[in-house]
Motif scaffolding. Structure first.
Motif, PDB file in Angstrom:
ATOM      1  N   THR A 112       0.837  -1.206   0.000  1.00 41.09           N
ATOM      2  CA  THR A 112       0.000   0.000   0.000  1.00 41.09           C
ATOM      3  C   THR A 112       0.870   1.254   0.000  1.00 41.09           C
ATOM      4  O   THR A 112       0.596   2.210  -0.719  1.00 41.09           O
ATOM      5  CB  THR A 112      -0.942  -0.004   1.219  1.00 41.09           C
ATOM      6  OG1 THR A 112      -1.740  -1.197   1.161  1.00 41.09           O
ATOM      7  CG2 THR A 112      -1.845   1.212   1.221  1.00 41.09           C
ATOM      8  N   THR A 115       2.242   2.295  -3.395  1.00 35.43           N
ATOM      9  CA  THR A 115       1.328   2.797  -4.431  1.00 35.43           C
ATOM     10  C   THR A 115       1.491   4.291  -4.675  1.00 35.43           C
ATOM     11  O   THR A 115       1.145   4.779  -5.739  1.00 35.43           O
ATOM     12  CB  THR A 115      -0.154   2.512  -4.089  1.00 35.43           C
ATOM     13  OG1 THR A 115      -0.483   3.168  -2.871  1.00 35.43           O
ATOM     14  CG2 THR A 115      -0.425   1.035  -3.995  1.00 35.43           C
ATOM     15  N   ARG A 123       4.999   1.426  -8.414  1.00 35.49           N
ATOM     16  CA  ARG A 123       3.532   1.472  -8.311  1.00 35.49           C
ATOM     17  C   ARG A 123       2.905   0.205  -8.895  1.00 35.49           C
ATOM     18  O   ARG A 123       1.976  -0.357  -8.331  1.00 35.49           O
ATOM     19  CB  ARG A 123       2.973   2.720  -8.992  1.00 35.49           C
ATOM     20  CG  ARG A 123       3.309   4.000  -8.254  1.00 35.49           C
ATOM     21  CD  ARG A 123       2.460   5.183  -8.686  1.00 35.49           C
ATOM     22  NE  ARG A 123       2.252   5.334 -10.089  1.00 35.49           N
ATOM     23  CZ  ARG A 123       3.026   6.055 -10.908  1.00 35.49           C
ATOM     24  NH1 ARG A 123       4.082   6.690 -10.425  1.00 35.49           N
ATOM     25  NH2 ARG A 123       2.732   6.156 -12.179  1.00 35.49           N
ATOM     26  N   ARG A 124       3.436  -0.259 -10.016  1.00 26.34           N
ATOM     27  CA  ARG A 124       2.935  -1.490 -10.633  1.00 26.34           C
ATOM     28  C   ARG A 124       3.233  -2.688  -9.721  1.00 26.34           C
ATOM     29  O   ARG A 124       2.384  -3.562  -9.531  1.00 26.34           O
ATOM     30  CB  ARG A 124       3.585  -1.681 -11.999  1.00 26.34           C
ATOM     31  CG  ARG A 124       2.928  -2.755 -12.836  1.00 26.34           C
ATOM     32  CD  ARG A 124       3.461  -2.788 -14.254  1.00 26.34           C
ATOM     33  NE  ARG A 124       3.244  -1.511 -14.923  1.00 26.34           N
ATOM     34  CZ  ARG A 124       4.198  -0.810 -15.531  1.00 26.34           C
ATOM     35  NH1 ARG A 124       5.440  -1.252 -15.589  1.00 26.34           N
ATOM     36  NH2 ARG A 124       3.928   0.339 -16.111  1.00 26.34           N
ATOM     37  N   ARG A 127       0.734  -2.668  -6.880  1.00 29.19           N
ATOM     38  CA  ARG A 127      -0.595  -3.129  -7.307  1.00 29.19           C
ATOM     39  C   ARG A 127      -0.617  -4.655  -7.424  1.00 29.19           C
ATOM     40  O   ARG A 127      -1.519  -5.318  -6.918  1.00 29.19           O
ATOM     41  CB  ARG A 127      -0.967  -2.482  -8.636  1.00 29.19           C
ATOM     42  CG  ARG A 127      -2.379  -2.826  -9.107  1.00 29.19           C
ATOM     43  CD  ARG A 127      -2.649  -2.352 -10.514  1.00 29.19           C
ATOM     44  NE  ARG A 127      -1.773  -3.076 -11.421  1.00 29.19           N
ATOM     45  CZ  ARG A 127      -1.077  -2.520 -12.410  1.00 29.19           C
ATOM     46  NH1 ARG A 127      -1.139  -1.232 -12.622  1.00 29.19           N
ATOM     47  NH2 ARG A 127      -0.310  -3.242 -13.199  1.00 29.19           N
ATOM     48  N   ASP A 128       0.391  -5.226  -8.075  1.00 27.48           N
ATOM     49  CA  ASP A 128       0.458  -6.678  -8.259  1.00 27.48           C
ATOM     50  C   ASP A 128       0.626  -7.399  -6.926  1.00 27.48           C
ATOM     51  O   ASP A 128       0.019  -8.448  -6.694  1.00 27.48           O
ATOM     52  CB  ASP A 128       1.594  -7.052  -9.204  1.00 27.48           C
ATOM     53  CG  ASP A 128       1.374  -6.552 -10.623  1.00 27.48           C
ATOM     54  OD1 ASP A 128       0.225  -6.165 -10.954  1.00 27.48           O
ATOM     55  OD2 ASP A 128       2.348  -6.530 -11.403  1.00 27.48           O
ATOM     56  N   LYS A 131      -2.678  -7.428  -5.038  1.00 27.58           N
ATOM     57  CA  LYS A 131      -3.613  -8.376  -5.662  1.00 27.58           C
ATOM     58  C   LYS A 131      -3.218  -9.816  -5.347  1.00 27.58           C
ATOM     59  O   LYS A 131      -4.075 -10.653  -5.048  1.00 27.58           O
ATOM     60  CB  LYS A 131      -3.660  -8.156  -7.171  1.00 27.58           C
ATOM     61  CG  LYS A 131      -4.714  -8.973  -7.855  1.00 27.58           C
ATOM     62  CD  LYS A 131      -4.853  -8.601  -9.300  1.00 27.58           C
ATOM     63  CE  LYS A 131      -6.001  -9.374  -9.925  1.00 27.58           C
ATOM     64  NZ  LYS A 131      -6.229  -8.966 -11.302  1.00 27.58           N
ATOM     65  N   GLU A 137      -8.306  -6.217  -6.045  1.00 24.90           N
ATOM     66  CA  GLU A 137      -7.563  -5.064  -6.545  1.00 24.90           C
ATOM     67  C   GLU A 137      -7.171  -4.198  -5.357  1.00 24.90           C
ATOM     68  O   GLU A 137      -7.954  -4.009  -4.431  1.00 24.90           O
ATOM     69  CB  GLU A 137      -8.415  -4.246  -7.516  1.00 24.90           C
ATOM     70  CG  GLU A 137      -8.749  -4.992  -8.797  1.00 24.90           C
ATOM     71  CD  GLU A 137      -7.520  -5.311  -9.637  1.00 24.90           C
ATOM     72  OE1 GLU A 137      -6.576  -4.514  -9.662  1.00 24.90           O
ATOM     73  OE2 GLU A 137      -7.520  -6.383 -10.257  1.00 24.90           O
ATOM     74  N   GLU A 140      -5.877   2.380  -5.444  1.00 26.79           N
ATOM     75  CA  GLU A 140      -5.533   2.980  -6.737  1.00 26.79           C
ATOM     76  C   GLU A 140      -4.138   3.583  -6.666  1.00 26.79           C
ATOM     77  O   GLU A 140      -3.813   4.289  -5.721  1.00 26.79           O
ATOM     78  CB  GLU A 140      -6.556   4.058  -7.091  1.00 26.79           C
ATOM     79  CG  GLU A 140      -6.464   4.540  -8.504  1.00 26.79           C
ATOM     80  CD  GLU A 140      -6.717   3.452  -9.539  1.00 26.79           C
ATOM     81  OE1 GLU A 140      -6.039   3.474 -10.577  1.00 26.79           O
ATOM     82  OE2 GLU A 140      -7.565   2.582  -9.311  1.00 26.79           O
ATOM     83  N   THR A 141      -3.326   3.248  -7.662  1.00 24.96           N
ATOM     84  CA  THR A 141      -2.006   3.865  -7.720  1.00 24.96           C
ATOM     85  C   THR A 141      -2.154   5.207  -8.406  1.00 24.96           C
ATOM     86  O   THR A 141      -2.904   5.344  -9.368  1.00 24.96           O
ATOM     87  CB  THR A 141      -1.001   2.990  -8.489  1.00 24.96           C
ATOM     88  OG1 THR A 141      -1.471   2.800  -9.810  1.00 24.96           O
ATOM     89  CG2 THR A 141      -0.808   1.652  -7.812  1.00 24.96           C
TER      90      THR A 141
END
Length: 185
Positions: A112, A115, A123-124, A127-128, A131, A137, A140-141
């Motif tokens: 978190t 992000t 950031r990617r 997110r991965d 998840k 999900e 939001e990044t």
């Protein structure tokens, strides 16, 4: 043909490598030592604090491949990951891979936090990671804030070339932009 080495022999070889001055040699010793499940927790505890990225990376790679990792080892590794400089994307990726491989829930906080980083790769990764750990999900990044506007109006420049003088602690240099090679519009 390679002869299989007994566990005590591998452990003794690894122990000799850990004392070497070269971090690459110490990293190889870590890899060799991680082949002994009984000794992994003790070994990892000693090398999580390693200052050299290659040694910590070897620990991360070995732990990612391990079938079982003690929660206190994952906790210590998470503490280390949270305090790493954010410019070492490769090492952070390796550490996050450990948390994902072992479904270590407390690492969600790290994911978190990543992000909001300026680096799109982090950031990617965040997110991965989120998840993979939660099955949902993540937050939001967001891209980094826009940079400050130029200190002059671009439309008010004229002529075939625009020059910028940049002053640094090591001297001043000039950047010249040719309107034919770097047009504003």
């Amino acid at each position: 043909m390679e002869l299989p080495l007994s566990a005590p022999v591998r452990w003794a070889m690894a122990a000799r490598l850990w004392t070497d001055d070269d971090p690459r040699v110490r990293a190889r010793g870590v890899e060799l030592g991680l082949t002994e499940p009984a000794a992994s927790a003790r070994l990892v505890g000693e090398f999580i604090a390693a200052q050299e990225a290659v040694v910590l990376g070897a620990v991360a790679e070995g732990l990612t491949k391990s079938k079982i990792v003690a929660p206190k080892v994952l906790s210590a590794l998470l503490d280390r990951a949270q305090n790493l400089p954010r410019d070492d994307v490769e090492l952070l990726s390796a550490l996050v891979a450990v948390f994902v491989a072992h479904k270590y829930g407390p690492a969600r906080a790290l994911c978190t936090a990543l992000t909001g980083e300026a680096n799109v790769t982090l950031r990617r990764l965040a997110r991965d990671c989120f998840k993979d750990l939660t099955g949902t999900e993540g937050p939001e990044t967001s891209p980094p804030p826009a940079s400050a506007p130029l200190p002059f109006a671009v439309t008010n420049t004229s002529g075939p070339e625009l020059r910028f003088s940049v002053e640094t602690s090591r001297g001043t240099f000039t950047v010249a932009l040719s309107s034919s090679l770097a047009p504003w519009a």
